[in-house]
Design a protein around this motif. Structure first.
Motif, PDB file in Angstrom:
ATOM      1  N   UNK A 256     -41.293  64.007  48.034  1.00 33.85           N
ATOM      2  CA  UNK A 256     -40.037  64.758  47.960  1.00 33.85           C
ATOM      3  C   UNK A 256     -40.172  65.861  46.914  1.00 33.85           C
ATOM      4  N   UNK A 257     -41.379  66.364  46.758  1.00 33.02           N
ATOM      5  CA  UNK A 257     -41.644  67.399  45.767  1.00 33.02           C
ATOM      6  C   UNK A 257     -41.063  68.736  46.227  1.00 33.02           C
ATOM      7  N   UNK A 258     -40.754  69.654  45.290  1.00 30.97           N
ATOM      8  CA  UNK A 258     -40.207  70.960  45.667  1.00 30.97           C
ATOM      9  C   UNK A 258     -41.280  71.855  46.286  1.00 30.97           C
ATOM     10  N   UNK A 259     -41.535  71.626  47.556  1.00 28.19           N
ATOM     11  CA  UNK A 259     -42.643  72.282  48.262  1.00 28.19           C
ATOM     12  C   UNK A 259     -42.202  72.786  49.623  1.00 28.19           C
ATOM     13  N   UNK A 260     -42.971  73.735  50.161  1.00 29.54           N
ATOM     14  CA  UNK A 260     -42.869  74.061  51.581  1.00 29.54           C
ATOM     15  C   UNK A 260     -43.913  73.216  52.308  1.00 29.54           C
ATOM     16  N   UNK A 261     -43.995  73.341  53.619  1.00 26.83           N
ATOM     17  CA  UNK A 261     -44.901  72.484  54.378  1.00 26.83           C
ATOM     18  C   UNK A 261     -46.363  72.694  53.998  1.00 26.83           C
ATOM     19  N   UNK A 262     -46.743  73.926  53.695  1.00 29.50           N
ATOM     20  CA  UNK A 262     -48.139  74.181  53.298  1.00 29.50           C
ATOM     21  C   UNK A 262     -48.439  73.507  51.965  1.00 29.50           C
ATOM     22  N   UNK A 263     -47.443  73.460  51.091  1.00 27.77           N
ATOM     23  CA  UNK A 263     -47.622  72.761  49.819  1.00 27.77           C
ATOM     24  C   UNK A 263     -47.770  71.269  50.020  1.00 27.77           C
ATOM     25  N   UNK A 264     -46.968  70.701  50.921  1.00 26.31           N
ATOM     26  CA  UNK A 264     -47.096  69.279  51.247  1.00 26.31           C
ATOM     27  C   UNK A 264     -48.483  68.975  51.815  1.00 26.31           C
ATOM     28  N   UNK A 265     -48.967  69.857  52.671  1.00 28.02           N
ATOM     29  CA  UNK A 265     -50.279  69.650  53.286  1.00 28.02           C
ATOM     30  C   UNK A 265     -51.368  69.565  52.217  1.00 28.02           C
ATOM     31  N   UNK A 266     -51.295  70.408  51.216  1.00 28.31           N
ATOM     32  CA  UNK A 266     -52.276  70.391  50.127  1.00 28.31           C
ATOM     33  C   UNK A 266     -52.169  69.107  49.317  1.00 28.31           C
ATOM     34  N   UNK A 267     -50.930  68.683  49.040  1.00 27.29           N
ATOM     35  CA  UNK A 267     -50.746  67.453  48.266  1.00 27.29           C
ATOM     36  C   UNK A 267     -51.259  66.238  49.038  1.00 27.29           C
ATOM     37  N   UNK A 268     -50.974  66.192  50.323  1.00 29.02           N
ATOM     38  CA  UNK A 268     -51.424  65.074  51.157  1.00 29.02           C
ATOM     39  C   UNK A 268     -52.951  65.008  51.193  1.00 29.02           C
ATOM     40  N   UNK A 269     -53.585  66.140  51.351  1.00 31.60           N
ATOM     41  CA  UNK A 269     -55.047  66.196  51.387  1.00 31.60           C
ATOM     42  C   UNK A 269     -55.640  65.689  50.071  1.00 31.60           C
ATOM     43  N   UNK A 270     -55.036  66.114  48.958  1.00 30.05           N
ATOM     44  CA  UNK A 270     -55.510  65.714  47.634  1.00 30.05           C
ATOM     45  C   UNK A 270     -55.329  64.219  47.420  1.00 30.05           C
ATOM     46  N   UNK A 271     -54.186  63.690  47.855  1.00 26.28           N
ATOM     47  CA  UNK A 271     -53.905  62.268  47.678  1.00 26.28           C
ATOM     48  C   UNK A 271     -54.824  61.396  48.527  1.00 26.28           C
ATOM     49  N   UNK A 272     -55.128  61.843  49.728  1.00 25.42           N
ATOM     50  CA  UNK A 272     -56.047  61.074  50.582  1.00 25.42           C
ATOM     51  C   UNK A 272     -57.419  60.961  49.926  1.00 25.42           C
ATOM     52  N   UNK A 273     -57.857  62.041  49.342  1.00 24.15           N
ATOM     53  CA  UNK A 273     -59.149  62.027  48.654  1.00 24.15           C
ATOM     54  C   UNK A 273     -59.121  61.091  47.447  1.00 24.15           C
ATOM     55  N   UNK A 274     -58.022  61.127  46.700  1.00 20.18           N
ATOM     56  CA  UNK A 274     -57.897  60.267  45.518  1.00 20.18           C
ATOM     57  C   UNK A 274     -57.826  58.796  45.898  1.00 20.18           C
ATOM     58  N   UNK A 275     -57.119  58.474  46.994  1.00 21.09           N
ATOM     59  CA  UNK A 275     -56.935  57.089  47.427  1.00 21.09           C
ATOM     60  C   UNK A 275     -58.268  56.444  47.786  1.00 21.09           C
ATOM     61  N   UNK A 276     -59.200  57.268  48.295  1.00 19.70           N
ATOM     62  CA  UNK A 276     -60.492  56.751  48.756  1.00 19.70           C
ATOM     63  C   UNK A 276     -61.456  56.427  47.616  1.00 19.70           C
ATOM     64  N   UNK A 277     -61.106  56.801  46.395  1.00 18.24           N
ATOM     65  CA  UNK A 277     -62.006  56.570  45.265  1.00 18.24           C
ATOM     66  C   UNK A 277     -62.344  55.105  45.083  1.00 18.24           C
ATOM     67  N   UNK A 278     -61.369  54.225  45.380  1.00 20.78           N
ATOM     68  CA  UNK A 278     -61.582  52.793  45.149  1.00 20.78           C
ATOM     69  C   UNK A 278     -61.931  52.026  46.426  1.00 20.78           C
ATOM     70  N   UNK A 279     -62.069  52.738  47.533  1.00 19.53           N
ATOM     71  CA  UNK A 279     -62.338  52.061  48.814  1.00 19.53           C
ATOM     72  C   UNK A 279     -63.829  51.766  48.943  1.00 19.53           C
TER      73      UNK A 279
END
Length: 279
Positions: A256-279
């Motif tokens: 629910x960050x103050x973003x447009x859709x392109x901003x959300x896309x960047x955040x989602x991509x970054x979070x997916x990469x971070x989540x995989x660190x411990x997998x």
């Protein structure tokens, strides 16, 4: 796989919202059940929902979040406002039953100087009236920042609501990282202690969803000011620890960050990469 999404408008229909979520790299999304500042809800389209359900099954979506209107205040000091809010709640709960794999999330309300206990009793009363035996959609109380006379900034208040509802089988909570930090729960330096507190008071089994946001304001500010991930006082490192934590990593997260859709896309991509660190 990380279950991550963002807030998406359903103005063009649920199926369109689902496709838009996929285009951003998301596998869930949040939507308002009606105008967030109003009371009118658009009629549901069975064909549109059928297409959404097919898409969600094909793409293995996590539960999507149906967010109640901000105008709904079940703890108001005015009877007409409470009655109006009860009507919204009942209608919302009936409508979300038609949406598969969905959570219903709402702000508990503000007691408007009546006192916390009086406000909590009014919320309990409304939920007892609205929840029917056939209710299957999980209903999640959102933890708040505690500003003004807002109820839900203290986990004990959410516990009291849940304990007071006659049929609480479908009741749970949604935590918001910005709200939690602003309310005085130190998820930056004391995450384990905060999770232990949630487990002790509410039960981690009732924690079903997370709003993932940074905060514009300082710890324990009691203010609800969301910020882009990594740009606020919580910080990217702490937020990444949250999505990777063994007690949380299986949950659906929505931005629910103050973003447009392109901003959300960047955040989602970054979070997916971070989540995989411990997998």
């Amino acid at each position: 796989m990380l279950k991550i999404g963002c807030h998406i408008s359903i103005g063009k229909g649920f199926y369109h919202a689902g496709k838009e979520a996929l285009s951003l790299g998301a596998n869930t999304f949040q939507f308002f059940t009606r105008n967030p500042r109003g009371g009118k809800a658009k009629a549901l389209n069975p064909e549109d929902l059928q297409n959404l359900h097919r898409l969600m099954k094909e793409e293995e979506f996590a539960p999507i979040f149906a967010h109640g209107s901000y105008t709904m205040n079940l703890a108001s000091n005015k009877k007409d406002t409470r009655d109006f809010s009860k009507g919204l709640l009942k209608e919302d709960l009936e409508r979300v039953e038609e949406i598969s794999n969905c959570y219903y999330i709402f702000h508990p309300g503000s007691h408007v100087k009546q006192g916390v206990d009086a406000g909590i009793q009014q919320i309990i009363e409304a939920l007892n009236e609205a929840i029917g035996e056939s209710q299957s959609t999980p209903i999640l109380l959102e933890g708040m920042s505690g500003k003004g006379t807002e109820i839900g900034g203290d986990l004990r208040e959410l516990k009291k609501i849940i304990d007071g509802v006659e049929d609480s089988r479908r009741l749970g909570i949604c935590i918001d990282t910005c709200h939690l930090y602003s309310a005085g729960y130190d998820i930056v330096d004391r995450l384990e202690e905060v999770l232990e507190e949630i487990d002790r008071l509410v039960g981690l089994e009732r924690l079903k969803a997370v709003h993932l946001n940074d905060s514009k304001t300082a710890f324990h500010s009691k203010k609800d000011r969301h910020e882009v991930l990594g740009k606020g006082t919580i910080g990217e490192e702490a937020l990444e620890r949250i999505i990777r934590h063994p007690s949380l990593r299986h949950l659906p997260f929505n931005l629910e960050t103050p973003n447009d859709l392109s901003g959300y896309e960047k955040e989602i991509k970054r979070l997916r990469k971070a989540w995989l660190k411990d997998v």
